[in-house]
Write a protein that holds these residues in place. Structure first.
Motif, short mmCIF file in Angstrom:
data_model
loop_
_atom_site.label_atom_id
_atom_site.label_comp_id
_atom_site.label_asym_id
_atom_site.label_seq_id
_atom_site.Cartn_x
_atom_site.Cartn_y
_atom_site.Cartn_z
N PHE A 1 61.70 32.07 30.19
CA PHE A 1 60.52 31.16 29.58
C PHE A 1 60.61 30.18 28.91
O PHE A 1 59.52 29.20 28.67
N LEU A 2 61.98 29.54 28.70
CA LEU A 2 62.10 28.61 27.92
C LEU A 2 61.77 27.22 28.76
O LEU A 2 61.98 27.34 29.93
N ASP A 3 61.56 26.24 28.24
CA ASP A 3 61.29 24.99 29.21
C ASP A 3 60.34 25.00 30.37
O ASP A 3 60.64 24.69 31.25
N GLY A 4 59.14 25.54 29.91
CA GLY A 4 58.23 25.26 30.75
C GLY A 4 57.52 26.60 31.45
O GLY A 4 56.69 26.60 32.27
N GLY A 5 58.05 27.67 30.96
CA GLY A 5 57.56 29.02 31.64
C GLY A 5 56.36 29.61 31.02
O GLY A 5 55.76 29.17 29.95
N LEU A 6 56.08 30.54 31.75
CA LEU A 6 54.85 31.22 31.31
C LEU A 6 54.85 32.72 31.27
O LEU A 6 55.11 33.07 32.48
N ILE B 1 45.85 35.65 30.93
CA ILE B 1 44.79 35.28 29.87
C ILE B 1 44.50 33.73 30.31
O ILE B 1 43.21 33.44 30.51
N GLU B 2 45.43 32.86 30.64
CA GLU B 2 45.15 31.29 30.92
C GLU B 2 44.50 31.29 32.42
O GLU B 2 43.45 30.58 32.38
N THR B 3 44.79 32.17 33.31
CA THR B 3 43.96 32.38 34.48
C THR B 3 42.42 32.58 34.39
O THR B 3 41.82 31.93 34.88
N ILE B 4 42.20 33.76 33.57
CA ILE B 4 41.03 34.05 33.27
C ILE B 4 40.33 33.06 32.51
O ILE B 4 39.05 32.86 32.65
N ARG B 5 40.87 32.30 31.67
CA ARG B 5 40.30 31.32 30.76
C ARG B 5 39.74 30.24 31.61
O ARG B 5 38.68 29.57 31.55
N GLN B 6 40.50 29.97 32.74
CA GLN B 6 40.51 28.57 33.32
C GLN B 6 39.51 28.72 34.42
O GLN B 6 39.09 27.90 35.10
N THR B 7 39.52 29.89 34.95
CA THR B 7 38.76 30.09 36.14
C THR B 7 37.35 29.75 36.37
O THR B 7 36.41 29.83 35.03
N LYS B 8 36.80 29.28 37.25
CA LYS B 8 35.29 28.95 37.39
C LYS B 8 34.55 30.09 38.07
O LYS B 8 33.38 30.27 37.95
N LYS C 1 37.44 38.62 28.10
CA LYS C 1 38.06 39.44 26.96
C LYS C 1 38.54 40.75 27.53
O LYS C 1 39.68 41.35 27.60
N GLN C 2 37.40 41.60 28.01
CA GLN C 2 37.57 42.82 28.46
C GLN C 2 38.55 42.86 29.79
O GLN C 2 39.20 43.65 30.04
N ALA C 3 38.05 42.01 30.65
CA ALA C 3 38.83 41.77 31.63
C ALA C 3 40.27 41.77 31.66
O ALA C 3 41.29 42.29 32.27
N ILE C 4 40.60 40.74 30.43
CA ILE C 4 42.27 40.55 30.33
C ILE C 4 42.59 41.78 29.91
O ILE C 4 43.83 42.08 30.34
N GLY C 5 42.03 42.60 28.96
CA GLY C 5 42.48 43.89 28.43
C GLY C 5 42.89 44.88 29.51
O GLY C 5 43.92 45.58 29.78
N ARG C 6 41.87 44.78 30.53
CA ARG C 6 42.07 45.63 31.66
C ARG C 6 43.31 45.39 32.67
O ARG C 6 43.96 46.22 33.15
N ILE C 7 43.30 44.25 32.97
CA ILE C 7 44.36 43.69 33.86
C ILE C 7 45.69 43.88 33.31
O ILE C 7 46.74 44.03 33.86
N LEU C 8 45.73 43.29 31.88
CA LEU C 8 47.15 43.57 31.23
C LEU C 8 47.68 45.15 31.03
O LEU C 8 48.79 45.36 31.58
N ALA C 9 46.48 45.90 30.87
CA ALA C 9 47.13 47.38 30.83
C ALA C 9 47.48 47.79 32.47
O ALA C 9 48.24 48.68 32.32
N HIS C 10 46.72 47.26 33.31
CA HIS C 10 47.36 47.63 34.80
C HIS C 10 48.55 46.99 35.09
O HIS C 10 49.39 47.86 35.85
#
Ligand SMILES: [Zn+2]
Length: 326
Positions: free
Chosen positions: A119-124, A131-138, A161-170
């Motif tokens: 993830f060095l040099d531009g990775g995610l 988190i960023e997908t959920i943050r940025q989506t319309k 926030k709850q969606a992120i927790g649920r997706i991360l756990a899955h």
């Protein structure tokens, strides 16, 4: 010392660190990931710079902060001084350099950063992609069938926030390739492809190393080792060590197991690979102190993520400190 299973998920209190076993030499190792300047409602557990500053001031005042490398050597020699403590960061976030490093320098506290080199040099990392997908989506909802559930609402910050927790756990314990497919599908469904990276670049990594940080390996792609076959695990570990040694032009002898729970996220086969590859020491995420008897390839760490618990722990610590001084 291994904590009982009922306590394995609870962070140790600072009082515990002060009082493991009278007369014995124990080493405590703290785990951090990110340190942020501002509160992020989608990352509510992340320590903020002012909290981190206060925690480091307390370490400097009441503990004996040493580098993990020195801690490992002292464990081997049986010369760990009372209240010795190490600070470590996992994953390789840029804020370790831009936010945490100046605070650490101000307090004269050494630290180790364990880097997932892919993830060095531009990775995610996959969790940040969620988190960023959920943050940025319309979109105000996501089809839950992707995550073995009903439609997940995204219409408020709390719902996200709850969606992120649920997706991360899955997704967390899926093999790497499956995890990658799910991330792509989530991004496609939500019409977002996060671009900004919060990770270190190689210039920053070299600068951290030059400034005195120890750099350790943390695999390439941060898989849960127990979800991958042994050949893949070995490649992840060998490649991350070689990448860092090439970038830094120095040996890299410290390793952190991704996610790090002994017997769940890794087991003795992975410990053996870490040993065979040539690491001097490795850290888990199992709570506990480290004594001269602790396996140097499975050192325990303490997680000070939960700030309310830490505040509680610190209050107790001061109480205990006051009692001891009476
Ligand atoms: Zn990690």
């Amino acid at each position: 010392m291994l904590r009982g299973s009922s306590l394995s998920k609870a962070p140790l209190l600072f009082t515990d660190m002060l009082n493991p076993k009278p007369g014995s030499s124990h080493l405590s190792i703290l785990i951090y990931h990110r340190v942020l300047h501002r509160f992020d409602p989608l990352r509510p557990g992340v320590v903020l710079s002012n909290q981190f500053d206060r925690q480091m001031a307390l370490l400097r005042r009441y503990f004996n902060p040493i580098s993990l490398r020195e801690g490992v050597e002292r464990l081997k020699d049986g010369t760990v001084a009372p209240r010795s403590i190490c600070v470590t960061f996992d994953d390789g976030y840029a804020d370790n350099m831009t936010v945490a490093a100046p605070v650490l320098a101000r307090h004269g506290i050494p630290a180790t950063v364990f880097v997932a080199t892919g993830f060095l040099d531009g990775g995610l990392m996959w969790n940040d992609r969620v988190i960023e997908t959920i943050r940025q989506t319309k979109s105000d909802a996501v089809d839950g069938s992707l995550f073995a559930g009903e439609t997940i609402s995204l219409d408020t910050i709390e719902a996200r926030k709850q969606a992120i927790g649920r997706i991360l756990a899955h997704v967390k314990h899926k093999p790497l390739n499956e995890r990658g497919c799910l991330m792509h599908e989530l991004e496609r469904l939500l019409g977002v492809r996060p671009a900004d990276t919060p990770m270190l670049d190689t210039c920053q990594l070299r600068a951290l190393s030059r400034s005195g940080f120890d750099i350790g390996a943390h695999t390439v792609n941060h898989p849960i080792l127990s979800c991958e076959d042994d050949n893949s695990v070995k490649k992840e570990i060998v490649d991350s060590k070689a990448c860092l040694e090439d970038l830094l032009q120095r040996p890299v002898n410290l390793f952190a197991y991704p996610n790090g729970r002994r017997g769940l996220d890794y087991d003795n086969r992975h410990r053996k690979i870490v040993q065979d590859v040539g690491f001097d020491a490795a850290v888990s995420t199992d709570n506990g102190f480290n004594s001269p008897d602790t396996d140097k390839l499975q050192l325990h760490r303490f997680t000070p993520w939960d700030t309310s618990r830490v505040k509680f722990g610190l209050r107790l610590m001061f109480n205990e400190w006051a009692v001891k001084r009476e």
